[in-house]
Write a protein that holds these residues in place. Sequence first.
Motif, short mmCIF file in Angstrom:
data_model
loop_
_atom_site.label_atom_id
_atom_site.label_comp_id
_atom_site.label_asym_id
_atom_site.label_seq_id
_atom_site.Cartn_x
_atom_site.Cartn_y
_atom_site.Cartn_z
N UNK A 92 0.81 -1.22 0.00
CA UNK A 92 0.00 0.00 0.00
C UNK A 92 0.85 1.27 0.00
N UNK A 93 2.12 1.15 0.34
CA UNK A 93 3.01 2.31 0.23
C UNK A 93 3.21 2.58 -1.27
N UNK A 94 2.88 3.78 -1.75
CA UNK A 94 2.99 4.05 -3.19
C UNK A 94 4.39 3.95 -3.75
N UNK A 100 11.64 -1.76 -2.92
CA UNK A 100 12.20 -3.08 -3.22
C UNK A 100 13.58 -2.95 -3.84
N UNK A 101 13.73 -2.03 -4.79
CA UNK A 101 15.03 -1.83 -5.44
C UNK A 101 16.09 -1.42 -4.42
N UNK A 102 15.74 -0.55 -3.49
CA UNK A 102 16.68 -0.10 -2.46
C UNK A 102 17.11 -1.28 -1.59
N UNK A 128 0.50 -4.09 -12.37
CA UNK A 128 1.74 -4.45 -13.07
C UNK A 128 3.01 -4.00 -12.35
N UNK A 129 3.02 -2.79 -11.80
CA UNK A 129 4.23 -2.29 -11.12
C UNK A 129 4.50 -3.07 -9.84
N UNK A 130 3.44 -3.39 -9.09
CA UNK A 130 3.61 -4.17 -7.87
C UNK A 130 4.04 -5.59 -8.22
N UNK A 136 10.88 -9.50 -8.37
CA UNK A 136 12.31 -9.24 -8.16
C UNK A 136 12.83 -9.86 -6.88
N UNK A 137 11.97 -10.01 -5.87
CA UNK A 137 12.45 -10.47 -4.57
C UNK A 137 12.59 -11.99 -4.58
N UNK A 138 13.35 -12.50 -3.62
CA UNK A 138 13.57 -13.95 -3.53
C UNK A 138 12.29 -14.67 -3.12
N UNK A 139 11.58 -14.09 -2.15
CA UNK A 139 10.41 -14.75 -1.59
C UNK A 139 9.19 -13.84 -1.63
N UNK A 140 8.44 -13.84 -2.73
CA UNK A 140 7.14 -13.19 -2.68
C UNK A 140 6.15 -14.14 -2.00
#
Length: 251
Positions: A92-94, A100-102, A128-130, A136-140
Amino acid sequence: MLRFDDIVFGPIHSRRLGSSLGINLLPRDGKLCNFDCVYCECGWNRDGRSTDARLPQPSELRAALEAKLLECREAGTGIDSITFSGNGEPTLNPDFPDMVDIVLELRDRYYPGAVVSVLSNATSAGDPAIADALRKVDNPILKLDAPDNRGVELVNRPAFPYDMDKIVDALKAFGGNFILQTMFLRWDGYDTAEGLEKWMDIVRSLHPRSIMVYSLDRETPQSGLRRYSAEEMAAMVRPLVEEGFKVQINA
C-alpha cells in the motif's frame, strides 16, 4: 497488539523465515491495511489508527536500512531474511517498487547471503508495477487464507469488494514462482477444513513453488479462534505432499 515503531526493526526470530530483519513501510504508530484479519497480530484496523499518517519515504528507508545492516554486520548478527512486513499491507506504500530496489541493492552490498521476502495479502498482485517488484524479490509470500469470497469476508474482512477469481488470475501470472501462505484456523461459523478440497484445487491450479501453512501463534483481536496443531495440518495437506508439492508447516 504488536506495533512496529521503526522503519527497520529486528532482527527477530520468525518461525517461517529464521532471523528476519523487518521493513515497515507503513505508519510507525498505527496500522494501514485493506484487510482486517480476525487473527492479525496488529489488532483491528479501527484500533490502529495512526496519529501521523505519513508513510516512510525511499530516502528514509535507505538511511535506516544501511545503518542497521552496518550495525548488524559489525556485531556479527546473522540475517536470514530481510522482510517487508510491519503494520499492515506493505504494497500500500505508493513507493513500494522503489523500496524493493533499495532493499535489493543494500542486501547485495552488505548481506548477500540473505534473502529478501515480502509478506503480502496479494490484493495488489494484479497491479503491473507491484507484480514486477514482487517478482524481483527472492520470496514473494502471497496470502490466500480461504478458497472463496465468503471465506475471505469472514477471515480477512476486506475493505473493498474482494473477487477471488481476479486474485487467482493475478497469482497465475506469476507462473508458480511465488510462495503461497495460508492460515488454518477454526471458530464458530468458520473452519478451514470445510473448504479444504476447494483450497487444494486452487493450489493445484496455481502450482506455487512452495506453500506455507500455519496456525495461530499470538494474541488475536477476534475471540474464540482455535488453532490447528502441526499434526492436524500435516494430515490436511497430505494429498498435496503426495502429489509433489513442497509444503512447510508452521505451528
